[in-house]
Scaffold this motif. Structure first.
Motif, short mmCIF file in Angstrom:
data_model
loop_
_atom_site.label_atom_id
_atom_site.label_comp_id
_atom_site.label_asym_id
_atom_site.label_seq_id
_atom_site.Cartn_x
_atom_site.Cartn_y
_atom_site.Cartn_z
N ALA A 190 9.75 65.66 25.85
CA ALA A 190 9.52 66.93 26.54
C ALA A 190 8.04 67.25 26.61
O ALA A 190 7.54 67.76 27.62
CB ALA A 190 10.28 68.05 25.84
N ALA A 191 7.30 66.94 25.53
CA ALA A 191 5.86 67.20 25.53
C ALA A 191 5.14 66.33 26.56
O ALA A 191 4.28 66.81 27.31
CB ALA A 191 5.28 66.96 24.13
N LEU A 192 5.50 65.04 26.61
CA LEU A 192 4.88 64.14 27.59
C LEU A 192 5.24 64.57 29.01
O LEU A 192 4.37 64.60 29.90
CB LEU A 192 5.34 62.71 27.33
N ALA A 193 6.50 64.92 29.23
CA ALA A 193 6.91 65.37 30.56
C ALA A 193 6.21 66.67 30.93
O ALA A 193 5.86 66.89 32.10
CB ALA A 193 8.43 65.56 30.59
N GLY A 194 5.97 67.54 29.94
CA GLY A 194 5.27 68.79 30.22
C GLY A 194 3.85 68.56 30.69
O GLY A 194 3.38 69.26 31.60
N VAL A 195 3.17 67.58 30.11
CA VAL A 195 1.82 67.25 30.57
C VAL A 195 1.85 66.77 32.01
O VAL A 195 1.03 67.17 32.84
CB VAL A 195 1.20 66.18 29.65
N HIS A 196 2.80 65.93 32.33
CA HIS A 196 2.89 65.41 33.71
C HIS A 196 3.31 66.50 34.69
O HIS A 196 2.88 66.49 35.84
CB HIS A 196 3.87 64.23 33.75
N ARG A 197 4.15 67.43 34.25
CA ARG A 197 4.48 68.56 35.12
C ARG A 197 3.23 69.35 35.47
O ARG A 197 3.03 69.76 36.61
CB ARG A 197 5.50 69.47 34.46
N ALA A 198 2.41 69.56 34.46
CA ALA A 198 1.19 70.35 34.69
C ALA A 198 0.23 69.62 35.63
O ALA A 198 -0.31 70.21 36.56
CB ALA A 198 0.51 70.64 33.35
N VAL A 199 0.02 68.31 35.39
CA VAL A 199 -0.94 67.56 36.21
C VAL A 199 -0.42 67.40 37.63
O VAL A 199 -1.14 67.69 38.60
CB VAL A 199 -1.21 66.18 35.56
N SER A 200 0.82 66.97 37.78
CA SER A 200 1.36 66.77 39.12
C SER A 200 1.51 68.10 39.85
O SER A 200 1.28 68.18 41.06
CB SER A 200 2.72 66.06 39.03
N GLY A 201 1.88 69.15 39.13
CA GLY A 201 1.98 70.46 39.75
C GLY A 201 0.64 70.94 40.25
O GLY A 201 0.53 71.52 41.33
N ARG A 230 -0.92 61.09 45.52
CA ARG A 230 0.06 62.09 45.98
C ARG A 230 1.48 61.57 45.84
O ARG A 230 2.39 62.31 45.45
CB ARG A 230 -0.22 62.48 47.43
N ALA A 231 1.69 60.29 46.15
CA ALA A 231 3.03 59.72 46.04
C ALA A 231 3.56 59.85 44.61
O ALA A 231 4.72 60.19 44.39
CB ALA A 231 3.01 58.26 46.48
N ARG A 232 2.69 59.57 43.64
CA ARG A 232 3.13 59.69 42.25
C ARG A 232 3.43 61.14 41.90
O ARG A 232 4.43 61.44 41.24
CB ARG A 232 2.07 59.13 41.31
N ALA A 233 2.58 62.06 42.34
CA ALA A 233 2.80 63.48 42.03
C ALA A 233 4.10 63.98 42.65
O ALA A 233 4.88 64.70 42.02
CB ALA A 233 1.62 64.31 42.52
N VAL A 234 4.37 63.59 43.89
CA VAL A 234 5.61 64.01 44.56
C VAL A 234 6.82 63.42 43.85
O VAL A 234 7.84 64.10 43.66
CB VAL A 234 5.58 63.59 46.04
N ALA A 235 6.72 62.14 43.46
CA ALA A 235 7.84 61.51 42.76
C ALA A 235 8.13 62.22 41.45
O ALA A 235 9.30 62.47 41.11
CB ALA A 235 7.53 60.04 42.52
N SER A 278 7.73 56.34 34.83
CA SER A 278 6.34 56.25 34.37
C SER A 278 6.00 54.87 33.84
O SER A 278 4.86 54.42 33.95
CB SER A 278 6.10 57.30 33.27
N ALA A 279 7.00 54.17 33.28
CA ALA A 279 6.76 52.84 32.70
C ALA A 279 6.93 51.72 33.71
O ALA A 279 6.63 50.56 33.39
CB ALA A 279 7.69 52.61 31.52
N THR A 280 7.38 52.03 34.93
CA THR A 280 7.62 50.97 35.92
C THR A 280 6.88 51.29 37.22
O THR A 280 5.69 51.02 37.37
CB THR A 280 9.12 50.79 36.15
N GLY A 281 7.60 51.85 38.17
CA GLY A 281 7.02 52.11 39.49
C GLY A 281 5.85 53.06 39.45
O GLY A 281 4.85 52.87 40.16
N GLY A 282 5.92 54.09 38.63
CA GLY A 282 4.82 55.03 38.54
C GLY A 282 3.56 54.38 37.99
O GLY A 282 2.44 54.67 38.45
N PHE A 283 3.75 53.47 37.03
CA PHE A 283 2.60 52.75 36.48
C PHE A 283 1.91 51.91 37.55
O PHE A 283 0.68 51.88 37.65
CB PHE A 283 3.07 51.86 35.32
#
Length: 408
Positions: A72-83, A180-185, A124-129
């Protein structure tokens, strides 16, 4: 007192300056940061896969207590950055499971938001990477070739260095789209589906409507009680005094005159009671002068100086009433609890939203869950409004209120 500041408007990082080298370097830096999440995402993803069959045994329960909050903490960081990249807020949507560890561990397995986090780990460990690695590789490749060419003047490095020019061109063209593609995904994975968001919103509306109806019923009971115990009782006394005076007017004019004077005083008191009830429903100054004038009139009688700076046009009556009583409750909390020497009220309307802030220089430590501020929150929630509290101990209090209110 507390502060509920309506969500701040986000300025998206998109679209980037198409001619800016600095912008692309910044986006490449974000991609590099995305890449760094590969390792923790992979580890957490593997641990999550392992804990599912072990969930009921003790070891799986203990792993879950570490892995799921870390996810949840890692996902929260990505929510903030992508948002921030997309200029919007990506909600988590986690179910409220309380503080009991056993209840939380059982509830995690049924929480859709937690399963979205699990999907994010593997993305995050596959396509996002791979999406995030490309901008970094396209930029660093030519630099690497140049370094090796200096060290070893082999024709191989010279050829690769020459090919680095097209790589930089590709980096220039594709970096914004890849970031942008990563942020949208991530928004689509972590933010949930539109149907789920609408379902959550319907639940919030139903809860708010129920609370509003309960509040309205309580207000009606209060008005009935105030009328029964105040104006009604005084008017009844007036009727009795006038009746007795009518009987005594011939035999004892002085006693009749005294009764009439008493009736007149009771009439004045009854009128004051009625005015107090009316002010509790809708202050006349609010109907006549709007929110700004009503707040200015409100602060005149307070025992501390209050600075008012409201640049607000006339708004729909229900919005003005809700905002007025919200500000009144905040100021009442200031007077009762804050030990403040000064207070302020400020607000604007940008054509879409009404934004207000009430604050003071008191002792802080206000509880947003207290009866007064909780009532303000419920009152604004009926209009899809928000309240946020900023009240550090010893640092004063700021209560920010925001209500959607398009005009024109």
């Amino acid at each position: 007192m507390g502060t509920v500041v309506a969500p701040l408007e986000r300025t998206p990082f998109w679209p980037p300056d198409r001619a800016g080298v600095v912008e692309r370097l910044r986006l490449t830096g974000i991609s590099a940061a995305y890449c760094l999440s590969f390792a923790p995402s992979l580890v957490l993803g593997i641990l999550t896969v392992l804990l599912v069959p072990l969930y009921l045994p003790t070891i799986g329960f203990l792993i879950a207590l570490v892995v799921i909050p870390a996810t949840a903490a890692l996902a929260g960081v990505h929510r903030a950055v992508s948002g921030a990249l997309l200029g919007e807020e990506i909600p988590s949507g986690y179910a409220d499971l309380g503080s009991n560890p056993v209840r939380r561990a059982v509830g995690w397995m049924r929480d859709r938001a937690r399963w979205r986090d699990f999907g994010f780990l593997w993305f995050s460990a596959t396509g996002g990477f791979l999406l995030s690695l490309l901008p970094v590789a396209l930029l660093t490749g030519p630099v690497t070739y140049a370094v090796f060419l200096v060290v070893d003047t082999s024709w191989v490095w010279a050829l690769l260095f020459v090919l680095g020019g097209p790589m930089l061109l590709v980096w220039w063209l594709v970096t914004p789209a890849l970031v942008r593609a990563r942020a949208v995904a991530e928004r689509n994975i972590l933010g949930g589906s539109r149907v789920a968001e609408l379902s959550r919103r319907v639940e919030e509306v139903e809860e708010t409507r129920s609370e509003t109806l309960d509040h309205s019923a309580a207000e009606i009971r209060r008005i009935e009680r105030d009328l029964h115990d105040g104006a009604q009782a005084r008017i009844a006394a007036v009727g009795m005094s006038v009746g007795l005076a009518e009987k005594l007017i011939a035999s004892d004019p002085e006693a009749a005159a005294a009764l009439l004077r008493e009736a007149r005083e009771s009439t004045v008191s009854a009128l004051e009671d009625l005015r107090a009830v009316v002010r509790g429903i809708l202050p006349p100054v609010l109907a006549d002068q709007g929110l700004a004038g009503a707040v200015e009139a409100l602060v005149i009688g307070l025992p501390i100086p209050v600075t008012v700076a409201l640049d607000v046009p006339r708004l729909p009556a229900p919005i003005e009433s809700a905002a007025y009583f919200a500000v009144a409750e905040c100021l009442a909390n200031t007077v009762k609890h804050s030990r403040a020497e000064r207070a302020f009220v400020q607000g604007t309307h940008d054509g879409v939203r009404l934004r207000l802030m009430a604050g003071d220089d008191g002792i802080g430590g206000a509880d947003p869950a207290g009866s007064g501020l909780a009532g303000v929150d419920r009152r604004l929630a009926a209009f899809d409004g928000t309240m946020r509290v900023d009240s550090p101990p010893g640092g004063g209090t700021k209560v920010s209120l925001e209500v959607p209110c398009p005009t024109g």
